[in-house]
Every structure is written in C-alpha cells, then in structure tokens.
Enzyme design. Sequence first.
Site, PDB file in Angstrom:
ATOM      1  N   TYR A   1      -4.998   4.441   0.520  1.00 19.53           N
ATOM      2  CA  TYR A   1      -6.030   3.560  -0.035  1.00 19.53           C
ATOM      3  C   TYR A   1      -5.606   2.962  -1.376  1.00 19.53           C
ATOM      4  CZ  TYR A   1      -8.615   6.371   3.396  1.00 19.53           C
ATOM      5  OH  TYR A   1      -9.011   7.045   4.527  1.00 19.53           O
ATOM      6  N   HIS A   2      -4.367   2.448  -1.419  1.00 17.11           N
ATOM      7  CA  HIS A   2      -3.842   1.838  -2.641  1.00 17.11           C
ATOM      8  C   HIS A   2      -3.369   0.399  -2.380  1.00 17.11           C
ATOM      9  CE1 HIS A   2      -2.643   6.218  -3.917  1.00 17.11           C
ATOM     10  NE2 HIS A   2      -3.953   6.007  -3.987  1.00 17.11           N
ATOM     11  N   PRO A   3      -4.188  -0.449  -1.778  1.00 19.95           N
ATOM     12  CA  PRO A   3      -3.740  -1.823  -1.511  1.00 19.95           C
ATOM     13  C   PRO A   3      -3.652  -2.632  -2.796  1.00 19.95           C
ATOM     14  CG  PRO A   3      -6.062  -1.613  -0.966  1.00 19.95           C
ATOM     15  CD  PRO A   3      -5.584  -0.224  -1.333  1.00 19.95           C
TER      16      PRO A   3
ATOM     17  N   ASP B   1       0.859  -1.176   0.000  1.00 19.61           N
ATOM     18  CA  ASP B   1       0.000   0.000   0.000  1.00 19.61           C
ATOM     19  C   ASP B   1       0.897   1.230   0.000  1.00 19.61           C
ATOM     20  OD1 ASP B   1      -2.304   1.562   0.124  1.00 19.61           O
ATOM     21  OD2 ASP B   1      -2.575   1.327   2.284  1.00 19.61           O
TER      22      ASP B   1
END
Length: 549
Positions: free
Chosen positions: A464-466, A290
């Site tokens: 919020y970039h998993p 992330d």
Amino acid sequence: MHADYVIIGAGSAGCAMAYRLAEAGRRVVVIEAGGSDAGPFIQMPAALSYPMNMARYDWGLQSEPEPHLNNRRLATPRGKVIGGSSSINGMVYVRGHARDFDTWAEMGADGWSYADVLPYFRRMEQSHGGSGPDYRGTDGPLHITRGPRHNPLFDAFIQAGAQAGYPVTEDYNGAQQEGFGPMEATIWKGRRWSAANAYLKPAMAGGNVQIVHATARRVVIENGRATGVEVDRGAAPFILQAKREVIIAASSLNSPKLLMLSGIGPAAELARHGIALVADRPGVGANLQDHLEIYMQYASRQPITLYKYWNLWGKAVIGAQWLFSGKGLGASNQFEACAFIRSRAGIDYPDIQYHFLPIAVRYDGKVSAAGHGFQAHVGPMRSKSRGSITLRSANPHDAPVIRFNYMSQASDWDEFRTCIRLTREIFGQPAMQPFVKGELQPGPDVQSDDQIDAFIRAHAESAYHPCGTARMGRASDPMAVVDPECRVIGVDGLRLADSSIFPQVTNGNLNAPSIMVGEKAADHILGRAPLAPMNLEPWINPNWQTAQR
C-alpha cells in the site's frame, strides 16, 4: 465560497499544508470527500485492519488484473476520511533513506536532496526515543513513538538479525537506516496520531481552516490559470473560488485522475474521453510505483503470540482496556521491530524491508488457521516495474484504472527469491529457535526458483505504498508534471503536493515522506526561502562494495 487557498484532499500532505498556511495567516478551504475520523476503529492502533477494509473510510479501489500475478486484482486502500490514508494505515513511520532523496535531486527534483529535506523532517517531528536533535525533531506536531516490545519475539527477531551478521541500528530514521532495530509509529498516548490529529484539527481550531465535505469534480481553469474547484455536494455542482492558488493533494491514485478530468494530462487520453485539453503533460498517470511484499509465516512453539486474543472475547478485553485507559495491547500497532538490509554486495544502501508481527495474520485481519504463529512482511524496495493511472471515463465518480504492472521485470523475481532465502536464514538463527516450530508460508517444500515464483504469483500483496504518478522534475522535462516548487507545469495558480510527485519510491512506508512533501510545499506556496540545508552524512556500510552484510 472562497478562500486564499483551496486544497483538495485532507490527507497526509493536505493536512500539513493547511496547518502551515493557516499558521501564516492565510484562509484555507480543504475539500474532503470522506467524513469524520471519530470512533475506536480508527483511533485504536491495534484495530488497524478494520478502517482500511471499511467503505466508510476507504475509497475501495483495486487494481486491474495483474498479468504477472495470476491476473489477480489487488486491493489498493486509500483513506476517504479526514487524515486520508494516515487515518487507515499501519501507522509505521519511516522517513526513507538519505540516498532516496539524493536520487530525487539527481532525477531533476532540484532542492529535494537529503540535505534539503532533513530540516523539514525535523520540523514536523516530535520524536520520543530517536537518536537526538541533530537528525530528529523534538517539538513538531507529529508525535513519533516506539512500542514497548514486551513480547519476547520482537527482541528475538532483532537478535537473530545480529546473529546472522547484520548490523543493529538504534534509529533507522536517524543516521543509520541499515540494520535490525525497534520500529517507530505515529502513535501518541495510545491513539493513532494521524495527520488529522497532528495538523488538521489544530489548524481548524485556529479559525483559518474550513473543511468542505464534498467530491471534487475538476479544477476550474480560466485563461490558463486555476481559479477554483468544482465540487459535488447536494443537488448541483458548485465552485469554490481560490483567490491565490488551488492545491491538489488527493493521493497518487486520485490526484492524476483529477488532473486529467481538469484537462491536464496526455492529449490522446483526454481526447479519448472527450475532455478539452488545457496542458499536454504525458507524465500524468505514468511512473506508478509501489512496494510489493509477501508474508513469511512461522508456527510458534510457545503460546505467546497475539493469536490467544484473536476471538471475540479477547478482542473485547483489549478494546475495553484501551477505551477506559488508553493502554494495553490496543495502544500498539504491534509493528515494534523491523529491519532494512541489502540484498547483495555492490548495493550501497538497503533494498529490502522487514516488518515483524507477533501473529500470523493477513492485513485484512484473517488469521492463520494454524494457531499460534508470527510473521515477517518482506519485499524489495526499488522495483524497476512501472505502471499507470488512466481514466475509466469522464465521470468524476468513476474510479481510475489502476495498472501497477507488478513483477514485469526479470530483476523483480531475482529480488523476491533473495528476500525469501535471506528470511529463512534469519529465522534459522539461535535466537529464534525457542520460538520457531515450523514454516507455515511459503512452506518448507517451496525451495526451487519455480516453486518460489509460483508462490509469489499467488500470494504477493501490495504494501500500500503507491506513488510517482505526477512526478516532480525540471520544467524542461517532458515527463515531469510538477516543478521543484510543486507547481503544475503549464498551468498557473495550480500546485500538486502528495506522494504523486515522488520521482522514485522511497525506502519503506510512505506516510512520513508524504507529510514532509506537504511541509516543504507549504514554504514554496508561501514564497518563503526553504529551510537551510543540513549537510549530515548518513551511515553507509563501509564494506558495501564487497559484502552483503
């Protein structure tokens, strides 16, 4: 009920695949646990903080206590609505750097180098204001626009970067990512241009795509082949049959969960929950990555920020103007300037990203108590920390166990300290002096490594970039989950295509590369030859070996 293809998840990649498969004459059923995207909270760009905090549109997932961040549980929003996370995100459009995709290929994702994926980015885009047709698409379904930058703070931020010695780039999604410049967004005619608006709704209008609003329980696998999907809707589960293939596109948090519920994953993990093993793939749920970021906030000398609208009357005026005209402040996500820079000499492409915002506010919409202010979201792009997704139980309605393991590497701390110190230098440039009244966060007293580290532990948030939890690689790689054609290794008739398959997180926001994955996967699913590679060279700072800027 049956179709040629059953896609699990109407998110960024799932919508793109449904569109391309339907375009080729195939019948597609898309399973989506969420509902409609109708309503102003999703469609108005400026209202972006609302849908990701609403149970109607968000899965409501959160991490386990993070041991290196004061045991805080971090929110991990994922869209539970048609369009998936493209319907609740910040609408920022970043392809990633060319080197990201070359690295994917080096890690075993054959056929996914920059030369290979560039044609798919061009196919999906309809760029308004990019650097031209060599690098940018002009007639795709996904509209990409730039904000008007009416607020002088946006250009002041870009000028400050230039004054600090950084390059200015006119198109970070073109040849040159590195530098300060205008930010791009999936916004069109004042509305959020989600994957649902760009892909899914046109595909449904053509008659070959049907949506089933239900929760997928597991993939049905018979004699080593995926034949359908068991779903919950109503009193009893039922099965949607796939004549050709089942395709999982349920997000990097829910896709590995669904694989494990279907018997595909680490043998010990499945045995722990009494799930019969179909394929022992230890990489399922591993490799979770992330982007973590902090908000550098400054008090403003001038009352020109969005704070003056951060009240019921101001929001009502903006909302009314948008509802009646589709214009005004409501038509922008307010992320209209950005930067990608390198943290030190010896790094050949950017490893720090900035989003500039003309208000001091949290992502959940809670405004700074200090009044007029502005902020830059900043964080490192390529953390070496890795986490995992595991099952909470064999019940498909239980949320997965999410452990990011943020800040578990010493290099993470060095990189974040550098982010803060470089940001202070940028905001100290002459272009920002008419606007900077003082530093709100971390605050001028936070200077030493220990003080900065304490601030990070208390305030760092997910961007919020998993991704990466079912990574793509060669079939001979024991940790790979899908091969370079997005086929799940060890099971016939099953593919996975979403941000789960990223071998490594890309530079910047993940919506654009997730849609690209859906576009390229569609050609593999259809058995078509991939689009011809485009051997365009990205701009790399000629002094990268000896200079930080």
